[in-house]
Design an enzyme around this catalytic site. Structure first.
Site, mmCIF file in Angstrom:
data_model
loop_
_atom_site.group_PDB
_atom_site.id
_atom_site.type_symbol
_atom_site.label_atom_id
_atom_site.label_comp_id
_atom_site.label_asym_id
_atom_site.label_seq_id
_atom_site.Cartn_x
_atom_site.Cartn_y
_atom_site.Cartn_z
ATOM 1 N N CYS A 35 -16.898 -3.331 -3.617
ATOM 2 C CA CYS A 35 -16.052 -4.500 -3.847
ATOM 3 C C CYS A 35 -16.321 -5.321 -2.668
ATOM 4 O O CYS A 35 -17.176 -4.881 -2.034
ATOM 5 C CB CYS A 35 -14.281 -4.261 -3.703
ATOM 6 S SG CYS A 35 -14.121 -3.641 -2.225
ATOM 7 N N ASN A 37 0.842 -1.427 -0.007
ATOM 8 C CA ASN A 37 -0.017 -0.027 -0.007
ATOM 9 C C ASN A 37 0.719 1.462 0.006
ATOM 10 O O ASN A 37 0.450 2.328 -0.162
ATOM 11 C CB ASN A 37 -0.955 0.022 1.260
ATOM 12 C CG ASN A 37 -2.008 -0.982 1.071
ATOM 13 O OD1 ASN A 37 -2.199 -1.650 0.075
ATOM 14 N ND2 ASN A 37 -2.911 -1.246 1.841
ATOM 15 N N ARG A 39 -17.363 1.596 -0.548
ATOM 16 C CA ARG A 39 -16.048 2.468 -1.005
ATOM 17 C C ARG A 39 -16.455 3.360 -1.971
ATOM 18 O O ARG A 39 -15.777 3.377 -3.055
ATOM 19 C CB ARG A 39 -15.099 1.323 -1.392
ATOM 20 C CG ARG A 39 -14.763 0.481 -0.356
ATOM 21 C CD ARG A 39 -13.799 -0.572 -0.714
ATOM 22 N NE ARG A 39 -12.237 0.073 -0.390
ATOM 23 C CZ ARG A 39 -11.307 -0.547 -0.779
ATOM 24 N NH1 ARG A 39 -11.304 -1.772 -1.385
ATOM 25 N NH2 ARG A 39 -10.065 0.034 -0.519
HETATM 26 C C1 EPZ Z 1 -6.787 2.036 1.729
HETATM 27 O O1 EPZ Z 1 -7.884 1.910 1.041
HETATM 28 C C2 EPZ Z 1 -6.064 0.561 1.619
HETATM 29 N N1 EPZ Z 1 -5.897 0.569 0.279
HETATM 30 C C3 EPZ Z 1 -6.991 -0.474 2.030
HETATM 31 O O2 EPZ Z 1 -6.191 -1.800 2.167
HETATM 32 C C4 EPZ Z 1 -7.094 -0.048 3.647
HETATM 33 O O3 EPZ Z 1 -7.922 -1.271 4.251
HETATM 34 C C5 EPZ Z 1 -7.814 1.278 3.695
HETATM 35 O O4 EPZ Z 1 -7.050 2.400 3.334
HETATM 36 C C6 EPZ Z 1 -7.961 1.781 5.365
HETATM 37 O O5 EPZ Z 1 -6.808 1.750 5.919
HETATM 38 C C7 EPZ Z 1 -4.628 0.831 -0.339
HETATM 39 O O6 EPZ Z 1 -3.794 1.560 0.422
HETATM 40 C C8 EPZ Z 1 -4.295 0.395 -1.447
HETATM 41 P P1 EPZ Z 1 -10.153 4.581 2.911
HETATM 42 P P2 EPZ Z 1 -8.699 3.104 0.683
HETATM 43 O O7 EPZ Z 1 -10.518 5.693 1.611
HETATM 44 O O8 EPZ Z 1 -8.008 4.374 0.593
HETATM 45 C C9 EPZ Z 1 -14.678 5.789 3.184
HETATM 46 C C10 EPZ Z 1 -5.664 -3.973 1.647
HETATM 47 O O9 EPZ Z 1 -6.309 -4.959 2.002
HETATM 48 N N2 EPZ Z 1 -14.606 6.633 2.013
HETATM 49 O O10 EPZ Z 1 -9.214 4.929 3.791
HETATM 50 O O11 EPZ Z 1 -9.654 2.832 -0.373
HETATM 51 C C11 EPZ Z 1 -14.374 4.352 2.915
HETATM 52 O O12 EPZ Z 1 -15.706 3.742 2.237
HETATM 53 C C12 EPZ Z 1 -6.664 -2.712 1.338
HETATM 54 O O13 EPZ Z 1 -4.653 -3.803 1.367
HETATM 55 C C13 EPZ Z 1 -15.714 7.365 1.734
HETATM 56 O O14 EPZ Z 1 -16.552 7.534 2.286
HETATM 57 O O15 EPZ Z 1 -9.494 3.267 1.878
HETATM 58 C C14 EPZ Z 1 -14.208 3.703 4.183
HETATM 59 O O16 EPZ Z 1 -15.186 3.398 5.032
HETATM 60 C C15 EPZ Z 1 -8.255 -3.188 1.197
HETATM 61 N N3 EPZ Z 1 -15.549 8.409 0.792
HETATM 62 C C16 EPZ Z 1 -13.304 4.859 4.775
HETATM 63 O O17 EPZ Z 1 -13.708 5.883 4.194
HETATM 64 C C17 EPZ Z 1 -14.458 8.482 -0.017
HETATM 65 O O18 EPZ Z 1 -14.212 9.222 -1.191
HETATM 66 C C18 EPZ Z 1 -11.780 4.726 4.708
HETATM 67 O O19 EPZ Z 1 -11.231 4.345 3.445
HETATM 68 C C19 EPZ Z 1 -13.261 7.493 0.495
HETATM 69 C C20 EPZ Z 1 -13.445 6.633 1.328
#
Ligand code: EPZ
Length: 429
Positions: A126, A23, A131
Site C-alpha cells: 500500500c 484502530n 507491509r
Molecule cells: C497498524 O497497522 C495500524 N492499522 C496502522 O495504522 C499503524 O500505522 C501501524 O499499526 C503501526 O502502528 C490498524 O490498526 C488498522 P504493523 P499494521 O504490523 O498492524 C512490519 C492508520 O493510518 N510487519 O504494526 O499493519 C510492517 O511492515 C494505519 O490508521 C512485518 O514485517 O502495522 C511494519 O514495518 C496505517 N511483517 C511494522 O512491521 C508482518 O507480518 C509494523 O507494522 C507484519 C508487519
C-alpha cells in the site's frame, strides 16, 4: 469526487469531541467472529472503513445491527453495533474486499480458531510501504495451523483445532499481535506471545476478549499469556477514544493557534505526544473533560522526533507533526522507523511552501515564516490530514483532493474544525 477547501488564517477556539478509535473498532468488530453470541460495541466511529468491514463480515455470514441515532444526539456521537456471528457461512475473504482495507486480513486468526480453516486474500502493498504478513503466518503456524499461499490467497487449516504455542515476534507488529491473540484465546492449552505490541488498541481488544470469557494475563505488557478456552460468549464493550484523532487536532491547534478542549481525550495513551507538543511550545493540560490545547502569541519551536512502537511517538502522527514543524522557528528532524515509504506528504507540503529535505528515513524540516495555499492531494489517510493542518495556517486557499482517504479515518472532520472557527468546507462532486 469530493474536495475540501481550507481558507487559512483563523485561530481555533472551542471544543472538539473525540470519536472512538478506528484502530480499536476494526479489530473489535473482527473479534465478533469468535462467538456465536452477540457482541455489542458502543462508541464505534462513523467511518468508511467501518462500513467496509461490515460488508466484509457480512460476507462471512455476520449480522450487524446499527442502533439509530437517539433524539438530541450529536452528529458526531459514536454508534452502537450489535454484531452476531451465529453461523459462519463462508470462510473465504476475497481479494476485492481485502484489497480495499488491510485490517480485513485480520479475520484469518478468528476464522481458523472458530472454523478450523480460512482462505484470506493477501492484502498486497500500500501507499506507505510493502507491509508483509509473514509474522501473522508465523503466529498461526506456532498455534498448529498449516498455511499455504496459493493464487494470492493464504489458505490456513487446523482441522483438529489450534493448540497453544510459544510465539516470539522478531519485531513489534500491531496486526500480528491482534492475529495471535484472537487465535490463541480459542486454542487448546497455553500460549505465550513475546514482544507483543502494547498499543492501547491491543489492550482494548484484550479487555473485550476477557469480558467474553477469554483468559489473558499481561494485558498492556510486551508478554501476553493466554489460556485457551473452548468457547467465548457475548459481551458489551465501549471503544476507547481515538488517540490519533486527538493528536491530530492537538497539532491543528498548535499550527493555527487558539484554545481548544479535546473532550473525552485520554492523555494516558498519548504521553509521548503530549511531551513533544509541550517541547514545541504548545500548552497541553489534562482537564476533567480531556485535554486542553493552547497556543496564543508564542511561536512554534522545532523538536526532533523518531517514530517508534507504543509508548514511542506514533507513526500515525508523523505526517501531522511534520505539518506543524513546517512553520517552526528553526530546523527539526523527523525519523520514520516503522514504514519505509511514509513520506508521501513531503512533496505536497512543499507545494504549500514548506522547506523539507529527505535523507533516507529522516526528513529535515526547515521552518518557514509562511505557507501559501495551493491544490494538494495525498495518498493515505494521515498524509491527507497533515495537509489540512498545514492549510489551516497557510495564507489563502488550499484545496485538498482525494478526500476519500480522510473519510476512511476521520469522523466529521470539517464539522469539528468549523465548529472551532476554521474555514473548512467540503465541495461535493
Ligand atoms: C497498524 O497497522 C495500524 N492499522 C496502522 O495504522 C499503524 O500505522 C501501524 O499499526 C503501526 O502502528 C490498524 O490498526 C488498522 P504493523 P499494521 O504490523 O498492524 C512490519 C492508520 O493510518 N510487519 O504494526 O499493519 C510492517 O511492515 C494505519 O490508521 C512485518 O514485517 O502495522 C511494519 O514495518 C496505517 N511483517 C511494522 O512491521 C508482518 O507480518 C509494523 O507494522 C507484519 C508487519
Amino acid at each position: 469526487m469530493d474536495r475540501i477547501r481550507i481558507r487559512g488564517g483563523n485561530k481555533l477556539n472551542g471544543s472538539i469531541e473525540i470519536s472512538g478509535a478506528k484502530n480499536a473498532a476494526l479489530p473489535l468488530m473482527i473479534v465478533s467472529l469468535l462467538t456465536p453470541e452477540t457482541l455489542t460495541l458502543h462508541n464505534v466511529p462513523r467511518l468508511v472503513d467501518v462500513l467496509r468491514l461490515q460488508k466484509i463480515l457480512g460476507n462471512h455470514g455476520v449480522d450487524i445491527m446499527t442502533a439509530g441515532k437517539r433524539a438530541g444526539q450529536a452528529a458526531t456521537a459514536g454508534e452502537t453495533l450489535r454484531i452476531s456471528a451465529k453461523t459462519i457461512v463462508d470462510t473465504t475473504a476475497p481479494y476485492d474486499l481485502v484489497s480495499k482495507m488491510r485490517a480485513s486480513f485480520w479475520v484469518l486468526g478468528p476464522l481458523i480458531a472458530r472454523c478450523g480453516e480460512a482462505k484470506v486474500s493477501l492484502p498486497g502493498g500500500c501507499a506507505i510501504g510493502t507491509r508483509p504478513v509473514d509474522m501473522h503466518l508465523l503466529a498461526m503456524e506456532k498455534l498448529g495451523a498449516v498455511c499455504d499461499i496459493e493464487n494470492g490467497y493464504v489458505i490456513a487449516r487446523a482441522k483438529k483445532g489450534l493448540k497453544g504455542g510459544h510465539i516470539a515476534f522478531s519485531k513489534v507488529s500491531v496486526g500480528a499481535t491482534h492475529a495471535a491473540l484472537m487465535a490463541a484465546v480459542l486454542a487448546d492449552g497455553d500460549t505465550i506471545i513475546e514482544n507483543a505490541a502494547t498499543e492501547p488498541e491491543i489492550g482494548d481488544v484484550a479487555e473485550c476478549l476477557v469480558k467474553m470469557g477469554a483468559k489473558i494475563e499481561g494485558i498492556h505488557s510486551r508478554t501476553l499469556k493466554i489460556t485457551g478456552v473452548t468457547s467465548l460468549h457475548g459481551a458489551e464493550h465501549t471503544v476507547i477514544p481515538d488517540r490519533i484523532e486527538t493528536g491530530t487536532y492537538a497539532m491543528a491547534v498548535g499550527m493555527a493557534g487558539g484554545d481548544v478542549t479535546l473532550r473525552g481525550a485520554r492523555a494516558d495513551t498519548l504521553d509521548n505526544v503530549v511531551l513533544t507538543m509541550q517541547r514545541a511550545g504548545i500548552a497541553v493540560d489534562k482537564t476533567n473533560e480531556g485535554l486542553r490545547i493552547r497556543r496564543n502569541g508564542s511561536g512554534i519551536l522545532p523538536v526532533d522526533v523518531t517514530t517508534d512502537p507504543f509508548p514511542g511517538f506514533p507513526t500515525d502522527l508523523q505526517a501531522q507533526f511534520m505539518g506543524l514543524m513546517t512553520m517552526a522557528q528553526g530546523t527539526s528532524h523527523i525519523r520514520e522507523t516503522i514504514f519505509e515509504n511514509r513520506f508521501m506528504h513531503v512533496q505536497e507540503l512543499a507545494r504549500l511552501g514548506a522547506d523539507i529535505h529527505l535523507h533516507g528515513d529522516m526528513a529535515e524540516v526547515r521552518g518557514v515564516r509562511k505557507l501559501t495555499g495551493a491544490d494538494v492531494m495525498a495518498t493515505d489517510l494521515r498524509a491527507s490530514v497533515s495537509l489540512v493542518i498545514a492549510g489551516l495556517a497557510a495564507e489563502g486557499e488550499t484545496m485538498l483532493h482525494r478526500v476519500y482517504h480522510l473519510d476512511r479515518g476521520f469522523e466529521a472532520l470539517e464539522e469539528k474544525l468549523s465548529a472551532c472557527g476554521a474555514d473548512v468546507t467540503r465541495i461535493s462532486g
